[in-house]
Design a protein around this motif. Sequence first.
Motif, PDB file in Angstrom:
ATOM      1  N   LEU A  30       0.827  -1.202   0.000  1.00  0.00           N
ATOM      2  CA  LEU A  30       0.000   0.000   0.000  1.00  0.00           C
ATOM      3  C   LEU A  30       0.865   1.257   0.000  1.00  0.00           C
ATOM      4  CD1 LEU A  30      -3.082   0.825   0.365  1.00  0.00           C
ATOM      5  CD2 LEU A  30      -2.496   1.150   2.782  1.00  0.00           C
ATOM      6  N   PRO A  31       0.615   2.212  -0.897  1.00  0.00           N
ATOM      7  CA  PRO A  31       1.366   3.478  -0.863  1.00  0.00           C
ATOM      8  C   PRO A  31       1.231   4.110   0.521  1.00  0.00           C
ATOM      9  CG  PRO A  31       0.078   3.321  -2.874  1.00  0.00           C
ATOM     10  CD  PRO A  31      -0.359   2.180  -2.006  1.00  0.00           C
ATOM     11  N   SER A  32       2.355   4.374   1.180  1.00  0.00           N
ATOM     12  CA  SER A  32       2.252   4.731   2.599  1.00  0.00           C
ATOM     13  C   SER A  32       3.286   5.751   3.043  1.00  0.00           C
ATOM     14  CB  SER A  32       2.385   3.460   3.451  1.00  0.00           C
ATOM     15  OG  SER A  32       3.612   2.799   3.175  1.00  0.00           O
ATOM     16  N   GLU A  33       3.759   6.587   2.140  1.00  0.00           N
ATOM     17  CA  GLU A  33       4.772   7.561   2.548  1.00  0.00           C
ATOM     18  C   GLU A  33       4.271   8.438   3.692  1.00  0.00           C
ATOM     19  OE1 GLU A  33       3.880   6.920  -0.494  1.00  0.00           O
ATOM     20  OE2 GLU A  33       5.688   6.144  -1.483  1.00  0.00           O
ATOM     21  N   TRP A  34       3.026   8.915   3.574  1.00  0.00           N
ATOM     22  CA  TRP A  34       2.508   9.804   4.615  1.00  0.00           C
ATOM     23  C   TRP A  34       2.265   9.055   5.914  1.00  0.00           C
ATOM     24  CZ3 TRP A  34      -2.230   9.105   6.962  1.00  0.00           C
ATOM     25  CH2 TRP A  34      -3.103   8.188   6.347  1.00  0.00           C
ATOM     26  N   VAL A  35       1.949   7.756   5.813  1.00  0.00           N
ATOM     27  CA  VAL A  35       1.765   6.957   7.025  1.00  0.00           C
ATOM     28  C   VAL A  35       3.103   6.754   7.721  1.00  0.00           C
ATOM     29  CG1 VAL A  35       0.985   4.748   7.942  1.00  0.00           C
ATOM     30  CG2 VAL A  35      -0.233   5.801   6.035  1.00  0.00           C
ATOM     31  N   GLU A  36       4.115   6.434   6.912  1.00  0.00           N
ATOM     32  CA  GLU A  36       5.442   6.182   7.480  1.00  0.00           C
ATOM     33  C   GLU A  36       6.013   7.426   8.140  1.00  0.00           C
ATOM     34  OE1 GLU A  36       7.767   4.557   4.340  1.00  0.00           O
ATOM     35  OE2 GLU A  36       6.499   2.777   4.120  1.00  0.00           O
TER      36      GLU A  36
ATOM     37  N   GLU B 148      14.098   0.620  11.935  1.00  0.00           N
ATOM     38  CA  GLU B 148      13.241   1.262  10.977  1.00  0.00           C
ATOM     39  C   GLU B 148      11.843   0.678  11.004  1.00  0.00           C
ATOM     40  OE1 GLU B 148      13.829  -1.055   6.821  1.00  0.00           O
ATOM     41  OE2 GLU B 148      15.467   0.304   7.391  1.00  0.00           O
ATOM     42  N   VAL B 149      10.887   1.402  10.425  1.00  0.00           N
ATOM     43  CA  VAL B 149       9.505   0.959  10.431  1.00  0.00           C
ATOM     44  C   VAL B 149       9.376  -0.397   9.732  1.00  0.00           C
ATOM     45  CG1 VAL B 149       7.185   1.495   9.645  1.00  0.00           C
ATOM     46  CG2 VAL B 149       8.682   3.322  10.440  1.00  0.00           C
ATOM     47  N   ALA B 150       8.704  -1.319  10.389  1.00  0.00           N
ATOM     48  CA  ALA B 150       8.495  -2.639   9.785  1.00  0.00           C
ATOM     49  C   ALA B 150       7.574  -2.527   8.590  1.00  0.00           C
ATOM     50  CB  ALA B 150       7.915  -3.595  10.834  1.00  0.00           C
ATOM     51  N   ARG B 151       7.923  -3.249   7.566  1.00  0.00           N
ATOM     52  CA  ARG B 151       7.128  -3.210   6.344  1.00  0.00           C
ATOM     53  C   ARG B 151       6.328  -4.505   6.220  1.00  0.00           C
ATOM     54  NH1 ARG B 151       8.557   0.926   3.002  1.00  0.00           N
ATOM     55  NH2 ARG B 151      10.482   2.024   3.518  1.00  0.00           N
TER      56      ARG B 151
END
Length: 247
Positions: free
Chosen positions: A228-234, A244-247
């Motif tokens: 899922l496109p998630s730049e703003w979530v990350e 780092e954030v788990a993907r």
Amino acid sequence: MTFCLGITVEQGLVAIADTRVVAGNECLVAKKVATYQGPGFSFFVMNSGLRSLRDKILLHFEDALARDTSVRDRLFKIVNLYAQQVRRVRDEDGEALHNAELKFNAFALIGGQMSTDSAHRLFLVYPEGNWVEIGPDTPYQIIGASGFGKPILERSVTQSDSMLYAFKVGLLAFDATRLCAADVDFPIDVLLYQRGSFELVEQRYHADDLRSISNWWQERMRRSVQELPSEWVEAAFSRLTGSEVAR
């Protein structure tokens, strides 16, 4: 609870019904769909609600249908005849059910095509005996446990879709309901009707028959979330320290 789904597309009808019936502390397997076919007509009736009401309404309906052959040219006449039996049983049993603190719960989906119908039709009959036709804007209806599978259908099914596509989406809607509603389960009865054929194709499926589809769908959903496109979530995790954030 029950899961009965009817989908109408330009090509024909797809219907799926589970078979689990809960009676007190017991779980039974019982058919929730009845089929009727003859020269120039073919239709089905699927029911949710109290099993006793379903059985009594259908017996009255079949008796009335045998006596009144004039209704076999249009499906809406069949629906009217069925609705009359719903009201009859409500008059007979409604007070007793009310005294027992039970609701007169008897929904039905009726779909098919009669001799002078220009195309197949799908109707929803309410416990009060009134009915609506399922149309092209929302070409499906669930009776029983409707909340879990509805989002999948709402996002996916249009009247221009093929019967095969509608069947696949219907299976996913059932799978979602089966996982969330304890009183909905296999086996399921599937009915397929192709426009103008006057012939219903019926098939029963068990859990093992569709296990691979359920597993595939679960894995595909997890993968879709990961992709899922998630730049703003990350960005919300940017202030976290450590790994780092788990993907």
